[in-house]
Enzyme design. Structure first.
Site, PDB file in Angstrom:
ATOM      1  CG  ASP A 158      27.874  -7.998 -19.801  1.00 45.41           C
ATOM      2  OD1 ASP A 158      28.036  -6.824 -19.410  1.00 45.41           O
ATOM      3  OD2 ASP A 158      28.016  -8.991 -19.063  1.00 45.41           O
ATOM      4  CB  SER A 175      31.972  -9.792 -15.243  1.00 46.15           C
ATOM      5  OG  SER A 175      31.390  -9.051 -14.191  1.00 46.15           O
ATOM      6  CG  MET A 212      23.290  -5.078 -21.538  1.00 39.98           C
ATOM      7  SD  MET A 212      24.819  -5.564 -20.744  1.00 39.98           S
ATOM      8  CE  MET A 212      24.185  -6.435 -19.299  1.00 39.98           C
ATOM      9  CG  HIS A 233      28.979  -2.649 -18.596  1.00 44.10           C
ATOM     10  ND1 HIS A 233      28.325  -3.836 -18.373  1.00 44.10           N
ATOM     11  CD2 HIS A 233      28.057  -1.803 -19.126  1.00 44.10           C
ATOM     12  CE1 HIS A 233      27.058  -3.728 -18.751  1.00 44.10           C
ATOM     13  NE2 HIS A 233      26.882  -2.513 -19.223  1.00 44.10           N
ATOM     14  CG  ASP A 237      29.858  -5.618 -14.741  1.00 40.41           C
ATOM     15  OD1 ASP A 237      29.991  -6.833 -14.549  1.00 40.41           O
ATOM     16  OD2 ASP A 237      29.624  -5.117 -15.854  1.00 40.41           O
ATOM     17  CG  MET A 279      25.445  -1.437 -16.335  1.00 37.58           C
ATOM     18  SD  MET A 279      25.558  -3.100 -15.681  1.00 37.58           S
ATOM     19  CE  MET A 279      27.281  -3.114 -15.207  1.00 37.58           C
ATOM     20  CG  HIS A 338      32.960  -6.743 -18.341  1.00 41.34           C
ATOM     21  ND1 HIS A 338      32.710  -6.005 -19.482  1.00 41.34           N
ATOM     22  CD2 HIS A 338      31.822  -6.708 -17.610  1.00 41.34           C
ATOM     23  CE1 HIS A 338      31.455  -5.562 -19.437  1.00 41.34           C
ATOM     24  NE2 HIS A 338      30.900  -5.981 -18.335  1.00 41.34           N
ATOM     25  CG  MET A 365      26.348  -2.133 -11.562  1.00 43.08           C
ATOM     26  SD  MET A 365      25.616  -3.678 -10.982  1.00 43.08           S
ATOM     27  CE  MET A 365      26.217  -4.807 -12.241  1.00 43.08           C
TER      28      MET A 365
HETATM   29  C1  DX5 Z   1      25.390  -7.551 -15.321  1.00 47.49           C
HETATM   30  C2  DX5 Z   1      26.833  -7.267 -15.714  1.00 47.49           C
HETATM   31  C3  DX5 Z   1      27.492  -8.492 -16.274  1.00 47.49           C
HETATM   32  C4  DX5 Z   1      27.522  -9.664 -15.279  1.00 47.49           C
HETATM   33  C5  DX5 Z   1      27.795 -10.950 -16.004  1.00 47.49           C
HETATM   34  O1  DX5 Z   1      24.718  -6.337 -15.096  1.00 47.49           O
HETATM   35  O2  DX5 Z   1      26.905  -6.243 -16.677  1.00 47.49           O
HETATM   36  O3  DX5 Z   1      28.808  -8.171 -16.697  1.00 47.49           O
HETATM   37  O4  DX5 Z   1      28.515  -9.420 -14.317  1.00 47.49           O
HETATM   38  O5  DX5 Z   1      27.656 -11.994 -15.059  1.00 47.49           O
HETATM   39  P1  DX5 Z   1      27.301 -13.475 -15.572  1.00 47.49           P
HETATM   40  O6  DX5 Z   1      28.366 -13.851 -16.562  1.00 47.49           O
HETATM   41  O7  DX5 Z   1      27.336 -14.306 -14.314  1.00 47.49           O
HETATM   42  O8  DX5 Z   1      25.934 -13.405 -16.201  1.00 47.49           O
HETATM   43 ZN    ZN Z   2      28.910  -5.926 -17.635  1.00 49.89          ZN
END
Ligand code: DX5
Ligand code: ZN
Length: 217
Positions: free
Chosen positions: A174, A7, A136, A65, A34, A67, A32, A36
């Site tokens: 994840d 990620s 998650m 991903h 993320d 979010m 990956h 947000m």
């Molecule tokens: C959290 C993200 C994850 C996160 C994982 O909201 O969706 O992808 O970056 O980070 P680690 O592996 O450090 O938990």
């Molecule tokens: Zn993620």
């Protein structure tokens, strides 16, 4: 074989292109990404423009991903930017079937993510339309959190009502994936492991990825 999807939330945001190339060379299986919006989750990261800028730096699949609230507003933009998989949250809106059709209209893979408190049953009537389920194992928004092991329990239930699709359905996990937790996730039936802090914990990404591939195997 465990597929590792680093990620980039834990990467150096001032050098994301270099980081993507380093992950590629270090043996990452997917990237990956993320996204947000500071509304669906209490953090704000990157948009389609950054994904587009990163696209030329690797041939690895971009596992995006979302979010975000109202993801329907951005499916086209992220698909056009180079996403290979777009995963939306089951909790993000009322029209999940239409959302999945929007993603698949771009001939890319469609995923649905479940937050820790969302039961597997919420996917029962969409499971036949999707390519991937993102489970998650932390509350979304930040890297570096401890895994919520109870969230793994829903994987078995997902596989039950996936039925024949099980062979084609990818299960991705994840949050909190580290050398100490990855074997339990694999035992629960996971195919793709997202890891942020565990990959970026030191500069030697190849060693960190290798450690995740081998830990407890
Ligand atoms: C959290 C993200 C994850 C996160 C994982 O909201 O969706 O992808 O970056 O980070 P680690 O592996 O450090 O938990
Ligand atoms: Zn993620």
């Amino acid at each position: 074989m465990r597929m590792i999807a680093p990620s980039i939330l834990s990467a150096d945001f001032s050098r994301l292109g270099e980081e993507i190339r380093a992950l590629d060379q270090a043996g990452a299986d997917l990237i990956h990404i993320d996204v947000m919006d500071g509304h669906f989750v209490p953090n704000l990261t990157i948009g389609p423009g950054v994904v587009k800028a990163l696209r030329p730096h690797t041939k690895l699949l971009f596992d995006v991903h979302l979010m975000i609230s109202e993801p329907e507003r951005y499916i086209d933009a992220f698909a056009d930017a180079g996403a290979d998989i777009i995963t939306v949250h089951q909790e993000s809106g009322a029209h999940l079937h239409r959302l999945i059709q929007m993603i698949k209209a771009h001939n890319i893979k469609a995923g649905v993510s479940l937050n820790p408190a969302t039961p597997a049953i919420m996917l029962e009537d969409i499971i036949s339309e999707i390519d991937l389920v993102l489970v998650m194992t932390v509350n979304p928004g930040f890297g570096g959190q401890a895994m919520i092991p109870a969230a793994l329990k829903k994987i078995n239930r997902i596989k039950e009502f996936a039925g024949v699709r099980e062979r084609a359905l990818l299960i991705e996990v994840d949050g909190g994936i580290k050398a100490e937790t990855i074997a339990a996730a694999e035992a629960a039936g996971v195919d793709i492991f997202v890891a942020g802090s565990a990959v970026f914990k030191s500069d030697n990404y190849a060693d960190n990825i290798e450690e995740l591939k081998k830990a407890g195997a």
